[in-house]
Design a protein around this motif. Structure first.
Motif, PDB file in Angstrom:
ATOM      1  N   ALA A  46       0.837  -1.204   0.000  1.00  0.00           N
ATOM      2  CA  ALA A  46       0.000   0.000   0.000  1.00  0.00           C
ATOM      3  C   ALA A  46       0.871   1.253   0.000  1.00  0.00           C
ATOM      4  O   ALA A  46       0.540   2.256  -0.649  1.00  0.00           O
ATOM      5  N   PHE A  47       2.004   1.207   0.694  1.00  0.00           N
ATOM      6  CA  PHE A  47       2.898   2.371   0.761  1.00  0.00           C
ATOM      7  C   PHE A  47       3.515   2.629  -0.616  1.00  0.00           C
ATOM      8  O   PHE A  47       3.522   3.767  -1.098  1.00  0.00           O
ATOM      9  N   ALA A  48       4.019   1.565  -1.256  1.00  0.00           N
ATOM     10  CA  ALA A  48       4.612   1.721  -2.592  1.00  0.00           C
ATOM     11  C   ALA A  48       3.573   2.274  -3.559  1.00  0.00           C
ATOM     12  O   ALA A  48       3.852   3.159  -4.371  1.00  0.00           O
ATOM     13  N   LYS A  52       3.656   5.828  -5.498  1.00  0.00           N
ATOM     14  CA  LYS A  52       3.976   5.508  -6.904  1.00  0.00           C
ATOM     15  C   LYS A  52       5.450   5.110  -7.035  1.00  0.00           C
ATOM     16  O   LYS A  52       6.197   5.615  -7.883  1.00  0.00           O
ATOM     17  N   SER A  53       5.858   4.203  -6.146  1.00  0.00           N
ATOM     18  CA  SER A  53       7.233   3.719  -6.174  1.00  0.00           C
ATOM     19  C   SER A  53       7.226   2.254  -6.586  1.00  0.00           C
ATOM     20  O   SER A  53       6.214   1.566  -6.472  1.00  0.00           O
ATOM     21  N   THR A 166       5.301  16.505  -1.901  1.00  0.00           N
ATOM     22  CA  THR A 166       5.737  16.293  -3.282  1.00  0.00           C
ATOM     23  C   THR A 166       6.700  17.392  -3.723  1.00  0.00           C
ATOM     24  O   THR A 166       6.711  18.492  -3.174  1.00  0.00           O
ATOM     25  N   PHE A 167       7.502  17.068  -4.748  1.00  0.00           N
ATOM     26  CA  PHE A 167       8.363  18.058  -5.412  1.00  0.00           C
ATOM     27  C   PHE A 167       8.151  17.895  -6.909  1.00  0.00           C
ATOM     28  O   PHE A 167       8.332  16.809  -7.441  1.00  0.00           O
ATOM     29  N   GLN A 168       7.746  18.970  -7.566  1.00  0.00           N
ATOM     30  CA  GLN A 168       7.409  18.938  -9.000  1.00  0.00           C
ATOM     31  C   GLN A 168       6.530  17.730  -9.325  1.00  0.00           C
ATOM     32  O   GLN A 168       6.758  17.007 -10.286  1.00  0.00           O
ATOM     33  N   GLY A 169       5.547  17.515  -8.471  1.00  0.00           N
ATOM     34  CA  GLY A 169       4.549  16.471  -8.717  1.00  0.00           C
ATOM     35  C   GLY A 169       4.969  15.067  -8.309  1.00  0.00           C
ATOM     36  O   GLY A 169       4.162  14.143  -8.334  1.00  0.00           O
ATOM     37  N   GLN A 170       6.242  14.886  -7.946  1.00  0.00           N
ATOM     38  CA  GLN A 170       6.694  13.549  -7.537  1.00  0.00           C
ATOM     39  C   GLN A 170       6.709  13.436  -6.024  1.00  0.00           C
ATOM     40  O   GLN A 170       7.120  14.374  -5.333  1.00  0.00           O
ATOM     41  N   LYS A 171       6.289  12.276  -5.495  1.00  0.00           N
ATOM     42  CA  LYS A 171       6.284  12.083  -4.041  1.00  0.00           C
ATOM     43  C   LYS A 171       7.708  12.148  -3.501  1.00  0.00           C
ATOM     44  O   LYS A 171       8.643  11.601  -4.109  1.00  0.00           O
ATOM     45  N   GLU A 193       7.121   2.767  16.695  1.00  0.00           N
ATOM     46  CA  GLU A 193       8.449   2.801  16.094  1.00  0.00           C
ATOM     47  C   GLU A 193       8.294   2.126  14.747  1.00  0.00           C
ATOM     48  O   GLU A 193       7.518   1.177  14.617  1.00  0.00           O
ATOM     49  N   GLY A 194       9.058   2.560  13.756  1.00  0.00           N
ATOM     50  CA  GLY A 194       8.974   1.896  12.459  1.00  0.00           C
ATOM     51  C   GLY A 194       9.575   2.761  11.373  1.00  0.00           C
ATOM     52  O   GLY A 194       9.826   3.948  11.578  1.00  0.00           O
ATOM     53  N   GLY A 195       9.826   2.131  10.224  1.00  0.00           N
ATOM     54  CA  GLY A 195      10.389   2.880   9.110  1.00  0.00           C
ATOM     55  C   GLY A 195      10.104   2.176   7.800  1.00  0.00           C
ATOM     56  O   GLY A 195       9.592   1.040   7.785  1.00  0.00           O
ATOM     57  N   MET A 196      10.424   2.836   6.698  1.00  0.00           N
ATOM     58  CA  MET A 196      10.196   2.268   5.358  1.00  0.00           C
ATOM     59  C   MET A 196      11.290   2.793   4.447  1.00  0.00           C
ATOM     60  O   MET A 196      11.820   3.882   4.672  1.00  0.00           O
ATOM     61  N   ILE A 197      11.617   1.993   3.428  1.00  0.00           N
ATOM     62  CA  ILE A 197      12.549   2.449   2.389  1.00  0.00           C
ATOM     63  C   ILE A 197      11.875   2.242   1.041  1.00  0.00           C
ATOM     64  O   ILE A 197      11.275   1.182   0.800  1.00  0.00           O
ATOM     65  N   LEU A 198      11.961   3.239   0.168  1.00  0.00           N
ATOM     66  CA  LEU A 198      11.479   3.107  -1.212  1.00  0.00           C
ATOM     67  C   LEU A 198      12.670   2.999  -2.154  1.00  0.00           C
ATOM     68  O   LEU A 198      13.699   3.642  -1.933  1.00  0.00           O
ATOM     69  N   PHE A 199      12.509   2.196  -3.197  1.00  0.00           N
ATOM     70  CA  PHE A 199      13.594   1.958  -4.158  1.00  0.00           C
ATOM     71  C   PHE A 199      13.048   2.091  -5.573  1.00  0.00           C
ATOM     72  O   PHE A 199      11.924   1.653  -5.847  1.00  0.00           O
TER      73      PHE A 199
END
Ligand SMILES: *Cc1c(COP(=O)(O)O)cnc(C)c1O
Length: 386
Positions: A46-48, A52-53, A166-171, A193-199
Protein backbone atom coordinates in the motif's frame (compact mmCIF):
# COMPACT_ATOMS: atom_id res chain seq x y z
CA UNK A 1 -0.68 17.13 13.49
CA UNK A 2 1.17 13.86 13.74
CA UNK A 3 -0.68 10.57 13.31
CA UNK A 4 -0.57 9.86 17.07
CA UNK A 5 -3.50 12.24 17.48
CA UNK A 6 -5.60 9.96 15.27
CA UNK A 7 -4.80 6.48 16.64
CA UNK A 8 -8.15 4.81 17.14
CA UNK A 9 -10.61 2.10 16.13
CA UNK A 10 -9.16 1.66 12.63
CA UNK A 11 -5.71 0.72 13.98
CA UNK A 12 -7.30 -1.51 16.62
CA UNK A 13 -9.31 -3.37 13.98
CA UNK A 14 -6.18 -4.10 11.93
CA UNK A 15 -4.36 -5.43 15.01
CA UNK A 16 -7.35 -7.59 15.97
CA UNK A 17 -7.21 -9.17 12.54
CA UNK A 18 -3.63 -10.32 13.24
CA UNK A 19 -4.82 -12.06 16.42
CA UNK A 20 -7.95 -13.52 14.80
CA UNK A 21 -5.83 -14.94 11.95
CA UNK A 22 -3.61 -17.05 14.21
CA UNK A 23 -1.63 -14.44 16.12
CA UNK A 24 1.62 -14.81 14.18
CA UNK A 25 3.45 -11.61 15.07
CA UNK A 26 6.51 -11.91 12.80
CA UNK A 27 6.48 -11.04 9.11
CA UNK A 28 8.20 -14.28 8.04
CA UNK A 29 7.41 -17.87 8.88
CA UNK A 30 4.56 -20.17 10.02
CA UNK A 31 2.72 -19.53 6.76
CA UNK A 32 0.31 -22.42 7.36
CA UNK A 33 -0.91 -20.89 10.64
CA UNK A 34 -1.77 -17.34 9.62
CA UNK A 35 -4.79 -17.64 7.30
CA UNK A 36 -3.10 -15.47 4.69
CA UNK A 37 -2.57 -12.56 7.11
CA UNK A 38 0.65 -10.68 6.22
CA UNK A 39 0.28 -7.13 7.54
CA UNK A 40 3.86 -5.95 6.92
CA UNK A 41 3.57 -7.06 3.28
CA UNK A 42 0.20 -5.35 3.01
CA UNK A 43 1.67 -2.13 4.46
CA UNK A 44 4.63 -2.25 2.04
CA UNK A 45 2.40 -2.79 -1.00
CA UNK A 46 0.00 0.00 0.00
CA UNK A 47 2.90 2.37 0.76
CA UNK A 48 4.61 1.72 -2.59
CA UNK A 49 1.27 2.23 -4.32
CA UNK A 50 0.52 5.49 -2.48
CA UNK A 51 3.99 6.85 -3.31
CA UNK A 52 3.98 5.51 -6.90
CA UNK A 53 7.23 3.72 -6.17
CA UNK A 54 8.43 0.38 -7.51
CA UNK A 55 9.52 -1.28 -4.25
CA UNK A 56 9.01 -0.70 -0.51
CA UNK A 57 10.70 -2.40 2.45
CA UNK A 58 9.43 -1.93 6.00
CA UNK A 59 11.99 -1.82 8.83
CA UNK A 60 12.07 -1.17 12.58
CA UNK A 61 12.73 2.60 12.56
CA UNK A 62 13.67 5.58 10.42
CA UNK A 63 17.24 5.25 11.67
CA UNK A 64 17.27 1.57 10.61
CA UNK A 65 15.88 2.62 7.21
CA UNK A 66 18.90 4.91 6.69
CA UNK A 67 21.30 2.19 7.88
CA UNK A 68 19.81 -0.42 5.54
CA UNK A 69 19.81 2.01 2.57
CA UNK A 70 23.51 2.72 3.23
CA UNK A 71 24.23 -1.04 3.27
CA UNK A 72 23.16 -1.11 -0.39
CA UNK A 73 25.93 1.25 -1.54
CA UNK A 74 29.02 -0.48 -0.08
CA UNK A 75 30.76 2.18 2.00
CA UNK A 76 34.33 1.68 3.23
CA UNK A 77 36.26 3.25 6.11
CA UNK A 78 37.42 6.71 5.01
CA UNK A 79 34.39 7.25 2.76
CA UNK A 80 32.36 10.38 3.43
CA UNK A 81 28.59 10.86 3.16
CA UNK A 82 27.27 14.42 2.87
CA UNK A 83 24.25 15.36 5.00
CA UNK A 84 22.62 18.74 5.76
CA UNK A 85 23.75 20.61 8.90
CA UNK A 86 20.13 20.74 10.11
CA UNK A 87 18.68 17.25 10.64
CA UNK A 88 18.10 14.79 13.48
CA UNK A 89 21.25 13.07 14.86
CA UNK A 90 19.98 9.80 13.36
CA UNK A 91 21.15 10.85 9.88
CA UNK A 92 24.76 11.15 11.10
CA UNK A 93 24.50 8.07 13.34
CA UNK A 94 23.47 5.88 10.41
CA UNK A 95 26.47 7.03 8.37
CA UNK A 96 28.84 6.26 11.25
CA UNK A 97 27.22 2.85 11.83
CA UNK A 98 27.71 2.11 8.13
CA UNK A 99 31.47 2.61 8.66
CA UNK A 100 31.77 5.99 6.90
CA UNK A 101 32.07 9.60 8.14
CA UNK A 102 29.36 12.25 7.96
CA UNK A 103 30.28 15.68 6.57
CA UNK A 104 27.71 18.47 6.76
CA UNK A 105 26.50 20.92 4.13
CA UNK A 106 25.12 24.38 5.01
CA UNK A 107 21.39 25.05 4.80
CA UNK A 108 19.72 28.05 3.15
CA UNK A 109 16.43 29.86 3.90
CA UNK A 110 14.47 26.69 3.08
CA UNK A 111 16.29 25.29 6.17
CA UNK A 112 17.30 22.38 3.93
CA UNK A 113 20.56 21.54 2.15
CA UNK A 114 22.02 24.42 0.11
CA UNK A 115 22.76 23.06 -3.41
CA UNK A 116 25.65 25.51 -3.94
CA UNK A 117 27.35 24.54 -0.70
CA UNK A 118 26.75 20.88 -1.59
CA UNK A 119 28.80 21.34 -4.76
CA UNK A 120 31.64 22.95 -2.79
CA UNK A 121 31.81 20.12 -0.22
CA UNK A 122 32.35 17.34 -2.77
CA UNK A 123 35.79 15.76 -3.08
CA UNK A 124 37.08 12.28 -3.93
CA UNK A 125 36.24 10.92 -0.45
CA UNK A 126 32.52 11.65 -0.89
CA UNK A 127 30.58 8.53 -1.89
CA UNK A 128 26.91 9.49 -1.30
CA UNK A 129 24.57 12.33 -0.37
CA UNK A 130 21.65 12.20 2.07
CA UNK A 131 19.18 15.05 1.63
CA UNK A 132 16.58 15.74 4.35
CA UNK A 133 13.15 17.36 3.93
CA UNK A 134 13.28 18.95 7.35
CA UNK A 135 9.98 19.41 9.17
CA UNK A 136 7.93 18.79 6.07
CA UNK A 137 9.34 21.29 3.55
CA UNK A 138 10.82 19.65 0.44
CA UNK A 139 14.50 20.28 -0.24
CA UNK A 140 15.46 21.79 -3.62
CA UNK A 141 15.61 18.35 -5.17
CA UNK A 142 16.09 19.45 -8.80
CA UNK A 143 19.31 21.35 -8.07
CA UNK A 144 20.55 18.78 -5.55
CA UNK A 145 19.90 15.83 -7.84
CA UNK A 146 21.69 17.62 -10.68
CA UNK A 147 24.82 18.09 -8.53
CA UNK A 148 24.69 14.41 -7.48
CA UNK A 149 24.19 13.21 -11.06
CA UNK A 150 27.06 15.38 -12.34
CA UNK A 151 29.38 13.80 -9.78
CA UNK A 152 27.97 10.26 -10.10
CA UNK A 153 26.90 10.24 -6.43
CA UNK A 154 23.91 8.22 -5.18
CA UNK A 155 21.23 10.40 -3.55
CA UNK A 156 19.26 9.10 -0.56
CA UNK A 157 16.24 11.11 0.63
CA UNK A 158 15.76 11.05 4.40
CA UNK A 159 12.01 11.57 4.16
CA UNK A 160 11.34 11.13 7.90
CA UNK A 161 9.53 14.50 7.87
CA UNK A 162 8.34 14.45 4.28
CA UNK A 163 5.87 11.55 4.15
CA UNK A 164 3.19 12.51 1.58
CA UNK A 165 4.83 15.74 0.37
CA UNK A 166 5.74 16.29 -3.28
CA UNK A 167 8.36 18.06 -5.41
CA UNK A 168 7.41 18.94 -9.00
CA UNK A 169 4.55 16.47 -8.72
CA UNK A 170 6.69 13.55 -7.54
CA UNK A 171 6.28 12.08 -4.04
CA UNK A 172 9.19 12.85 -1.71
CA UNK A 173 11.32 9.77 -1.22
CA UNK A 174 10.98 8.67 -4.86
CA UNK A 175 13.27 11.21 -6.56
CA UNK A 176 16.58 9.88 -5.21
CA UNK A 177 17.94 6.36 -5.65
CA UNK A 178 16.33 5.45 -2.30
CA UNK A 179 14.00 7.25 0.10
CA UNK A 180 13.73 6.49 3.83
CA UNK A 181 10.77 7.16 6.16
CA UNK A 182 10.19 7.16 9.93
CA UNK A 183 6.99 6.21 11.73
CA UNK A 184 8.13 7.20 15.21
CA UNK A 185 5.65 8.93 17.49
CA UNK A 186 6.50 12.48 16.31
CA UNK A 187 6.12 11.84 12.60
CA UNK A 188 3.22 12.46 10.20
CA UNK A 189 1.99 8.86 10.45
CA UNK A 190 3.16 6.53 13.21
CA UNK A 191 3.48 2.86 14.11
CA UNK A 192 5.04 3.65 17.51
CA UNK A 193 8.45 2.80 16.09
CA UNK A 194 8.97 1.90 12.46
CA UNK A 195 10.39 2.88 9.11
CA UNK A 196 10.20 2.27 5.36
CA UNK A 197 12.55 2.45 2.39
CA UNK A 198 11.48 3.11 -1.21
CA UNK A 199 13.59 1.96 -4.16
CA UNK A 200 13.53 2.59 -7.91
CA UNK A 201 15.84 -0.30 -8.65
CA UNK A 202 15.02 -3.98 -8.12
CA UNK A 203 18.62 -5.00 -7.31
CA UNK A 204 18.85 -2.30 -4.61
CA UNK A 205 15.58 -3.55 -3.15
CA UNK A 206 16.68 -7.19 -3.12
CA UNK A 207 20.02 -6.36 -1.47
CA UNK A 208 18.32 -4.26 1.21
CA UNK A 209 15.63 -6.87 1.81
CA UNK A 210 18.25 -9.57 2.37
CA UNK A 211 20.54 -7.33 4.47
CA UNK A 212 17.74 -6.27 6.85
CA UNK A 213 17.08 -9.99 7.48
CA UNK A 214 20.57 -11.50 8.16
CA UNK A 215 21.14 -11.99 4.44
CA UNK A 216 18.07 -14.23 3.91
CA UNK A 217 17.11 -14.43 0.24
CA UNK A 218 13.76 -16.04 1.06
CA UNK A 219 14.45 -18.56 -1.65
CA UNK A 220 11.08 -20.18 -2.48
CA UNK A 221 12.79 -23.47 -3.38
CA UNK A 222 13.87 -24.21 0.21
CA UNK A 223 12.43 -23.87 3.73
CA UNK A 224 13.45 -20.64 5.51
CA UNK A 225 15.99 -22.40 7.78
CA UNK A 226 17.78 -23.84 4.77
CA UNK A 227 17.66 -20.48 2.99
CA UNK A 228 20.38 -19.31 0.60
CA UNK A 229 22.43 -16.12 1.15
CA UNK A 230 25.00 -13.98 -0.63
CA UNK A 231 25.69 -11.23 1.90
CA UNK A 232 25.99 -10.62 5.59
CA UNK A 233 23.27 -8.57 7.24
CA UNK A 234 21.47 -7.64 10.43
CA UNK A 235 17.98 -7.77 11.89
CA UNK A 236 15.78 -4.76 11.21
CA UNK A 237 12.52 -6.67 10.53
CA UNK A 238 9.23 -4.91 11.24
CA UNK A 239 6.66 -6.84 13.31
CA UNK A 240 3.12 -7.64 12.20
CA UNK A 241 1.69 -5.40 14.93
CA UNK A 242 3.57 -2.39 13.54
CA UNK A 243 2.55 -3.37 10.02
CA UNK A 244 -1.11 -3.57 11.04
CA UNK A 245 -1.04 -0.08 12.57
CA UNK A 246 0.77 1.20 9.49
CA UNK A 247 -1.95 -0.08 7.16
CA UNK A 248 -4.57 1.93 9.05
CA UNK A 249 -2.41 5.05 9.49
CA UNK A 250 -1.50 5.16 5.79
CA UNK A 251 -5.20 5.37 4.89
CA UNK A 252 -5.32 8.58 6.94
CA UNK A 253 -2.24 10.18 5.36
CA UNK A 254 -3.95 12.25 2.67
CA UNK A 255 -6.52 13.68 5.06
CA UNK A 256 -3.80 14.40 7.65
CA UNK A 257 -1.91 16.46 5.07
CA UNK A 258 -5.08 18.27 3.97
CA UNK A 259 -5.88 19.21 7.55
CA UNK A 260 -2.29 20.23 8.28
CA UNK A 261 -2.26 22.41 5.16
CA UNK A 262 -5.44 24.14 6.28
CA UNK A 263 -4.12 24.81 9.80
CA UNK A 264 -0.76 25.91 8.38
CA UNK A 265 -2.59 28.42 6.16
CA UNK A 266 -4.32 30.02 9.15
CA UNK A 267 -1.24 30.08 11.37
CA UNK A 268 1.05 31.49 8.69
CA UNK A 269 -1.57 34.11 7.83
CA UNK A 270 -1.64 35.20 11.47
CA UNK A 271 2.16 35.55 11.52
CA UNK A 272 3.21 36.82 8.12
CA UNK A 273 2.35 40.49 8.62
CA UNK A 274 4.13 40.93 11.93
CA UNK A 275 7.01 43.38 11.33
CA UNK A 276 10.43 41.74 11.52
CA UNK A 277 9.07 38.25 11.01
CA UNK A 278 9.81 36.25 7.85
CA UNK A 279 8.45 32.80 7.00
CA UNK A 280 10.76 29.97 5.99
CA UNK A 281 11.05 29.74 2.17
CA UNK A 282 9.30 26.93 0.38
CA UNK A 283 10.69 25.81 -3.02
CA UNK A 284 8.50 26.51 -6.07
CA UNK A 285 6.37 23.62 -7.34
CA UNK A 286 6.57 21.75 -4.06
CA UNK A 287 3.86 20.58 -1.67
CA UNK A 288 5.05 20.50 1.96
CA UNK A 289 3.45 18.22 4.54
CA UNK A 290 3.17 21.21 6.89
CA UNK A 291 4.10 19.52 10.16
CA UNK A 292 5.20 22.92 11.47
CA UNK A 293 5.16 26.63 10.74
CA UNK A 294 8.71 27.98 10.87
CA UNK A 295 9.57 31.67 10.90
CA UNK A 296 12.70 33.78 11.34
CA UNK A 297 12.83 36.63 13.84
CA UNK A 298 15.12 39.67 13.42
CA UNK A 299 18.51 39.65 15.04
CA UNK A 300 17.39 42.20 17.64
CA UNK A 301 15.10 39.53 19.11
CA UNK A 302 15.94 35.87 19.50
CA UNK A 303 14.26 32.56 18.98
CA UNK A 304 14.44 31.72 22.68
CA UNK A 305 12.78 35.00 23.68
CA UNK A 306 9.98 34.13 21.28
CA UNK A 307 9.63 30.66 22.77
CA UNK A 308 9.36 32.07 26.31
CA UNK A 309 6.68 34.47 25.21
CA UNK A 310 4.73 31.65 23.49
CA UNK A 311 5.11 29.32 26.50
CA UNK A 312 3.62 32.00 28.78
CA UNK A 313 0.45 31.64 26.71
CA UNK A 314 0.52 27.85 26.83
CA UNK A 315 1.88 27.41 23.28
CA UNK A 316 4.89 25.17 22.79
CA UNK A 317 7.42 25.16 19.97
CA UNK A 318 8.68 22.11 18.03
CA UNK A 319 12.47 21.46 17.81
CA UNK A 320 13.33 25.12 17.12
CA UNK A 321 14.71 26.51 19.29
CA UNK A 322 14.53 24.18 22.31
CA UNK A 323 15.80 20.90 20.77
CA UNK A 324 18.44 22.43 18.54
CA UNK A 325 21.27 20.44 20.14
CA UNK A 326 19.70 17.23 18.75
CA UNK A 327 19.25 18.73 15.30
CA UNK A 328 22.29 20.89 14.44
CA UNK A 329 25.53 19.20 13.32
CA UNK A 330 27.52 22.14 14.75
CA UNK A 331 26.60 20.95 18.29
CA UNK A 332 27.47 17.26 17.93
CA UNK A 333 30.83 17.21 19.70
CA UNK A 334 29.48 14.22 21.67
CA UNK A 335 30.04 12.09 18.55
CA UNK A 336 33.70 11.07 18.45
CA UNK A 337 33.81 10.78 14.67
CA UNK A 338 32.57 14.36 14.18
CA UNK A 339 34.78 15.72 16.99
CA UNK A 340 37.84 14.15 15.37
CA UNK A 341 37.11 15.52 11.89
CA UNK A 342 36.07 19.03 12.90
CA UNK A 343 37.98 19.85 16.10
CA UNK A 344 36.49 21.41 19.24
CA UNK A 345 34.46 24.23 17.64
CA UNK A 346 32.34 22.42 15.07
CA UNK A 347 29.76 25.20 14.65
CA UNK A 348 32.40 27.66 13.37
CA UNK A 349 32.43 25.57 10.16
CA UNK A 350 28.75 26.47 9.64
CA UNK A 351 28.30 30.25 9.95
CA UNK A 352 25.23 30.42 7.69
CA UNK A 353 23.39 27.57 9.45
CA UNK A 354 24.32 28.93 12.88
CA UNK A 355 22.83 32.33 12.05
CA UNK A 356 19.66 30.98 10.40
CA UNK A 357 18.94 28.49 13.19
CA UNK A 358 19.52 31.03 15.97
CA UNK A 359 16.70 33.10 14.46
CA UNK A 360 14.26 30.22 13.76
CA UNK A 361 11.11 29.36 15.67
CA UNK A 362 8.91 26.36 14.79
CA UNK A 363 5.27 26.10 15.80
CA UNK A 364 3.83 22.58 15.68
CA UNK A 365 0.75 22.09 13.51
CA UNK A 366 -1.62 20.15 15.77
CA UNK A 367 -5.19 18.97 15.28
CA UNK A 368 -6.16 19.87 18.83
CA UNK A 369 -5.92 23.59 19.27
CA UNK A 370 -7.33 26.24 21.55
CA UNK A 371 -9.98 28.67 20.31
CA UNK A 372 -7.65 31.60 20.88
CA UNK A 373 -4.55 30.05 19.27
CA UNK A 374 -4.15 32.49 16.38
CA UNK A 375 -4.63 35.55 18.57
CA UNK A 376 -2.24 34.19 21.23
CA UNK A 377 0.45 33.33 18.69
CA UNK A 378 0.30 36.84 17.25
CA UNK A 379 0.49 38.60 20.58
CA UNK A 380 3.30 36.37 21.82
CA UNK A 381 5.42 37.05 18.75
CA UNK A 382 4.64 40.76 18.84
CA UNK A 383 5.70 40.91 22.46
CA UNK A 384 9.00 39.12 21.73
CA UNK A 385 9.92 41.12 18.65
CA UNK A 386 9.04 44.71 19.55
C1 LIG B 1 12.86 10.98 13.16
C2 LIG B 1 14.01 11.10 12.23
C3 LIG B 1 14.85 10.04 11.89
C4 LIG B 1 14.85 8.73 12.66
O1 LIG B 1 13.68 8.09 12.76
P1 LIG B 1 13.38 7.07 13.98
O2 LIG B 1 12.20 6.35 13.44
O3 LIG B 1 13.06 7.88 15.17
O4 LIG B 1 14.57 6.20 14.13
C5 LIG B 1 15.80 10.20 10.92
N1 LIG B 1 15.96 11.38 10.30
C6 LIG B 1 15.20 12.46 10.60
C7 LIG B 1 15.41 13.73 9.87
C8 LIG B 1 14.22 12.35 11.59
O5 LIG B 1 13.51 13.44 11.92
Amino acid sequence: MPGFELIGEEEYAEISQVFRSGGILSRFGLNDRRSGCFKVEEFEAAFADNMKSNYALAVTSGTAALRVALAVIDLKPGDVVLIPSFTFVATAEAVIEAGASPRAVEINETLNMDPDDLESKIDEQVKAVIVVHMLGVPAELDAIKLVCDNHGLPLIEDTAWGCGGTFQGQKLGTVGRMGTFSFDIAKTITTGEGGMILFNDEQDFLRAKAWHDHGHENNPAVPRWEDTRKSSGFNFRMTELQGAVGVAQLRKLNSIIERQTEIYGKLSQAIREIPGVRLRSIPLHSQPTHDAVIFFVEESSSASKCRESLLKRGISTKILPEAISWHFFGLWGHMADIRTSYGPDISSSFPVSTKLLSQSVALPVMLEKSATLLKDVRSAILEATT
